[in-house]
Scaffold this active site. Sequence first.
Site, short mmCIF file in Angstrom:
data_model
loop_
_atom_site.label_atom_id
_atom_site.label_comp_id
_atom_site.label_asym_id
_atom_site.label_seq_id
_atom_site.Cartn_x
_atom_site.Cartn_y
_atom_site.Cartn_z
N GLY A 149 0.81 -1.21 0.00
CA GLY A 149 0.00 0.00 0.00
C GLY A 149 0.84 1.26 0.00
N GLY A 151 -1.08 4.29 0.29
CA GLY A 151 -1.97 5.32 0.81
C GLY A 151 -1.22 6.03 1.92
N LEU A 152 -1.93 6.84 2.67
CA LEU A 152 -1.22 7.60 3.71
C LEU A 152 -0.52 6.67 4.68
CD1 LEU A 152 -3.64 10.57 4.22
CD2 LEU A 152 -1.34 10.59 3.24
N GLY A 154 0.54 3.35 4.18
CA GLY A 154 1.64 2.61 3.55
C GLY A 154 2.79 3.52 3.15
N SER A 398 -17.85 16.43 1.52
CA SER A 398 -17.10 16.39 2.78
C SER A 398 -17.91 16.83 4.00
CB SER A 398 -15.89 17.31 2.66
OG SER A 398 -15.34 17.52 3.92
N ARG A 451 -21.17 11.07 12.61
CA ARG A 451 -21.75 10.57 11.37
C ARG A 451 -22.86 9.55 11.57
NH1 ARG A 451 -15.98 10.13 8.18
NH2 ARG A 451 -15.74 12.37 8.04
N HIS A 522 -18.90 4.42 3.62
CA HIS A 522 -17.76 5.31 3.46
C HIS A 522 -16.46 4.78 4.05
CE1 HIS A 522 -15.65 9.13 3.36
NE2 HIS A 522 -15.46 9.08 4.65
N ARG A 556 -16.15 6.09 13.52
CA ARG A 556 -14.97 6.98 13.42
C ARG A 556 -15.43 8.43 13.32
NH1 ARG A 556 -12.54 9.61 9.37
NH2 ARG A 556 -13.42 8.44 7.62
N LEU A 562 -7.21 10.04 8.53
CA LEU A 562 -5.91 10.50 8.05
C LEU A 562 -4.94 10.57 9.22
CD1 LEU A 562 -6.99 13.35 5.58
CD2 LEU A 562 -6.79 10.91 5.18
C1 LIG Z 1 -14.22 10.35 -0.43
C2 LIG Z 1 -13.49 10.17 0.87
C3 LIG Z 1 -13.12 11.27 1.61
C4 LIG Z 1 -12.45 11.12 2.81
N1 LIG Z 1 -12.09 12.22 3.53
C5 LIG Z 1 -11.43 12.08 4.70
C6 LIG Z 1 -11.02 13.21 5.45
O1 LIG Z 1 -11.24 14.34 5.06
N2 LIG Z 1 -10.37 13.00 6.60
C7 LIG Z 1 -10.09 11.75 7.07
O2 LIG Z 1 -9.47 11.62 8.13
N3 LIG Z 1 -10.44 10.66 6.36
C8 LIG Z 1 -11.10 10.78 5.19
N4 LIG Z 1 -11.47 9.68 4.49
C9 LIG Z 1 -10.99 8.36 4.91
C10 LIG Z 1 -9.53 8.19 4.48
O3 LIG Z 1 -9.34 8.76 3.23
C11 LIG Z 1 -9.08 6.74 4.43
O4 LIG Z 1 -9.49 6.06 5.56
C12 LIG Z 1 -7.57 6.66 4.35
O5 LIG Z 1 -7.09 7.47 3.31
C13 LIG Z 1 -7.09 5.24 4.17
O6 LIG Z 1 -5.69 5.25 4.01
P1 LIG Z 1 -4.87 3.90 3.93
O7 LIG Z 1 -3.47 4.29 3.69
O8 LIG Z 1 -5.17 3.07 5.10
O9 LIG Z 1 -5.45 3.13 2.67
P2 LIG Z 1 -5.66 3.58 1.13
O10 LIG Z 1 -5.45 5.02 0.90
O11 LIG Z 1 -6.95 2.98 0.73
O12 LIG Z 1 -4.49 2.84 0.38
C14 LIG Z 1 -4.49 1.46 0.18
C15 LIG Z 1 -3.28 1.09 -0.62
O13 LIG Z 1 -3.13 -0.32 -0.62
C16 LIG Z 1 -2.91 -0.79 -1.93
N5 LIG Z 1 -3.40 -2.16 -2.00
C17 LIG Z 1 -4.59 -2.65 -1.59
N6 LIG Z 1 -4.63 -3.97 -1.75
C18 LIG Z 1 -3.44 -4.33 -2.27
C19 LIG Z 1 -2.87 -5.56 -2.68
N7 LIG Z 1 -3.54 -6.71 -2.53
N8 LIG Z 1 -1.63 -5.55 -3.21
C20 LIG Z 1 -0.93 -4.40 -3.36
N9 LIG Z 1 -1.42 -3.20 -2.97
C21 LIG Z 1 -2.66 -3.18 -2.44
C22 LIG Z 1 -3.65 0.19 -2.80
O14 LIG Z 1 -3.13 0.13 -4.10
C23 LIG Z 1 -3.33 1.50 -2.07
O15 LIG Z 1 -2.07 1.95 -2.48
C24 LIG Z 1 -12.16 9.83 3.29
C25 LIG Z 1 -12.55 8.71 2.54
C26 LIG Z 1 -13.23 8.87 1.36
C27 LIG Z 1 -13.69 7.67 0.63
#
Ligand SMILES: Cc1cc2nc3c(=O)[nH]c(=O)nc-3n(C[C@H](O)[C@H](O)[C@H](O)COP(=O)(O)OP(=O)(O)OC[C@H]3O[C@@H](n4cnc5c(N)ncnc54)[C@H](O)[C@@H]3O)c2cc1C
Length: 760
Positions: A149, A151-152, A154, A398, A451, A522, A556, A562
Amino acid sequence: MAKKEEILDAAKKVADKVQQKAAEIAADPKVQEVVKAAKEKAAEIADKAAETVQAAAEEIKARAEKVAERSEVKEAAAAAADAAKAAGKAAVAAAKVMATPSEKNVKVITPKMAKIPEGPLEKKWTNYKDHQKLVNPANKRKLDVIVIGTGLAGASAAASLAEMGFNVLNFCIQDSPRRAHSIAAQGGINAAKNYQNDGDSVYRLFYDTIKGGDYRAREANVYRLAEVSNNIIDQCVAQGVPFAREYGGLLDNRSFGGAQVSRTFYAKGQTGQQLLLGAYSALSRQIGKGKVKMYTRYEMLDIVMIKDEQGEPRARGIIARNLVTGRIERFFAHAVVVGSGGYGNTFFLSTNAMASNGSAAMQMYRHGAYFANPCYAQIHPTCIPKHGDFQSKLTLMSESLRNDGRIWVPKKLEDAKKLQAGEIKGRDIPEEDRDYYLERRYPAFGNLVPRDVASRAAKERCDAGYGVNNTGLAVFLDFSDAIKRLGKDVVAQKYGNLFQMYEKIVDENPYENPMMIFPAIHYTMGGIWVDYELQTSVKGLFCIGEANFSDHGANRLGASALMQGLADGYFVLPYTIQNYLADQIGVPRMSTDRPEFEEAEKAVEAKIQKLMAIQGTESVDTIHKRLGLVMWDFVGMGRTAESLKTAIKKIDEIKKDFWSNVYIPGKADALNNELEKALRLADFIEIGRLMALDALNREESCGGHFREEFQTEEGEALRQDDKFSYVACWKYTGEDSEPELIKEPLDYEFTERKTRNYKS
Ligand SMILES: Cc1cc2nc3c(=O)[nH]c(=O)nc-3n(C[C@H](O)[C@H](O)[C@H](O)COP(=O)(O)OP(=O)(O)OC[C@H]3O[C@@H](n4cnc5c(N)ncnc54)[C@H](O)[C@@H]3O)c2cc1C
C-alpha cells in the site's frame, strides 16, 4: 558436569518465570476487577487458578532446588516441564474467567497479550519507547520489510522505515503511489494543537474519540493516537503540505462532527491529496536513494509463511501478480506490513475508490490473523444520492460542509411530495416550514453530531416520508444562511471545489439551491486485529491504517482516519516493528525457491485457473451489485437478527453463483481487469458474510452498528456494556467452517462509560 549445571540452571529459570507469571496473574488489577464484577463462582475459579499457578511454581522451584542438590538432572528437567504445563493450564483457566460466565469456552485476549504497556495512560507510550528493543544501523541494513500500500498509511510507513535504514519493498495496485485511495480525502485531519485556544487538549481528543466510537476502542491506543497527532502536523508542515492558514499566517482549523472544538487542519477540500503528496515526496526521496524498491501495478495475492526453529509460522514474503503482464512473482522479507485500506466496497456502491478492496485483509485472515469487528462500517451522512441503476460509485460531500451548511427537510408532508414530484425546489420552501431536524434533536452539537447519529436521523426522516428528491431518499444541506452571513466569496474559498464537484454531478448550482445529500457507505472501522505494536496475531505480519481494526471503535469521527493512517506510518510502526525485527537480525535472507514460496504460488495459480475456467454468463459487476444490494438492504443502516440471517443465506447463494457462473473474459497471463475484480469479489463475498455474522453476534447497538431491536424510545443506539464491551475477533477455521470467536475485553480504566449524549 557443566551440562548438568546448565540444565539445572535452566530448570530454575523456568521455575522462577512461572512464579513471576503466577504473581503477575494474581496481582493483575484487571483480573481482580473482572473477578470482583463477575459472579461469586467466577471469582472462586480465578482465585483458584492463580493459586494453582503459584502453587505449581512454588513446588517446581522447591523440586528443582532439591533435585539440583542431588544432581538428578533428568528429573529436574521433567519437573520443569511439568510445572510449565501446570502453569499454562492455570493461566488459561484464569483467562477464561474473563469471558461472559455463560460462554466460558470463548477464548480471551488479555491486555498482556495485546501488549498494552503498564502505567498511567499518558505514560504508556513513553514507557514503551523507553524499553522497546532497537535495531542498530548496521543491522537495519540487513533487514528487508515489505509494505503493501501507498496510501497515507503505507507511504508514510515505507518512507519512514527506509529513512531509518531498513530495505523496503513497497507495492501498490495503482500506476503511481500518488493514486492510492487516500488522495480522495477531502475535509481534513485532526490534531490536538489547540491553536484556536478553544479548550482542546490531548486528553480531549482522546476522550472525543473514545466517546465518538461509542466506547468500543482500546484506551491505550486511542491515547497514543491523540498524543502523536501534533507531531503529524509538524511533520507535514515540514514537508511543505499547504495547510490552510489564517490571515496572520498561523494554520487554520475547522470543526468536524463529534467535537466542540475546532481541531481539523485542512487544505481546501483536498487534504488527502496534499498529505499524500507530502508522503510521496518522502517516499520518492527513498526510492531515489535505493532504500525503497517500488512495485506499482502489483497486487499481493498471498502472504508466504515460513516456520521458525520453534515451529512457529512467520510472515516471510508475498506472492504478487504483475497487473500489466499477469506474471505471478515471489518476494521475500523479514516482515510484512499491510496498509491496504478498507473493505467498504463490499457494498458495491460506496465513496471508496474503485480499486479499494478487502483481499489483503482476507489473505491475512486465512493465515491466522484475526478479523476484528467486521460489522463496524461507517455510513457517511453527506453523500450525493444514488441516481440510477447503472452507477458504480458514490461521491462524498465532505463533512466539513456541515460547519456552515444546515441540514433540513420540509416540515409538511405535502411539501415533501411536491419536491419528490419535481414541482418545487428547496429554495421555494419558506423558513418556517423547514425542519432543521439535527438542530432540533441535538441542540448541543446540532449539524455537527457524529456521522452515525446524522445518518440515522436522515434515514428516520426519509422513512417517515420527508425525503426531498425523486426517490424520497435525500435531505437538504443548505448554505443560504452561510452565504448571507459570510458572503458567497468566503463560502467559495472554503468549499469551492466541493461545490463545483456537486454541480458537475447533479447539474444544479448549490449556491442557489440547497444540495441534496443521503447516507452512503464510506469507511470500515473493523479490520485486522492488531496488538499495541500493530502486529497481527501472526508473527511478523503487521497491519496499519484503515486495514486494521483501528482506534475508532464502533464509529470513526471525521478527520480521524488521516490522523490514524499517518500516526501508524510515521510515528508508531517505525518504533514498534523494531521490537520484532531486533530478534530477526540473525535470520538470513531466504531464497524464494523454498517450498513454502513454491506452494503459495501454486495455490494462487490454481485459484486463478479455477476462476478463468468457469466461463459462466454473469459479469463480475452484476454479481457484485447483487452482493451490494443484499449488504445495503440487510446489513446496512438498520439491522435485525432476521435481516442478518437472511443476508447470510443470500450471500451463500451469491457465493455459489459466483463460483459457478461468473464470466471472466481475456487471459490470466496478461492485463486483465475483470480477473482482478473477480479475485477481489471472491473476497468481498466472504467479508460480507463475516460482517453479517459479526452483526448477528453483537446484540446491541453501538456507533455505526444499529440493531433495531436495541434502541431507546427516542430511537438512539442502546449499548449492552455488560455483554458486549469487547472486540470481537474472528479466527479463520477453514473454507467451509464457521470462524471461531475470540474476545478482547475492553476495560475502561481512564474514562467512564456513558450513554453518548449530543443533546446537551
Ligand atoms: C471520499 C473520501 C473522503 C475522505 N475524507 C477524509 C477526510 O477528510 N479525513 C479523514 O481523516 N479521512 C477521510 N477519508 C478516509 C480516508 O481517506 C481513508 O481512511 C484513508 O485514506 C485510508 O488510508 P490507507 O493508507 O489506510 O489506505 P488507502 O489510501 O486505501 O491505500 C491502500 C493502498 O493499498 C494498496 N493495496 C490494496 N490492496 C493491495 C494488494 N492486494 N496488493 C498491493 N497493494 C494493495 C492500494 O493500491 C493502495 O495503495 C475519506 C474517505 C473517502 C472515501
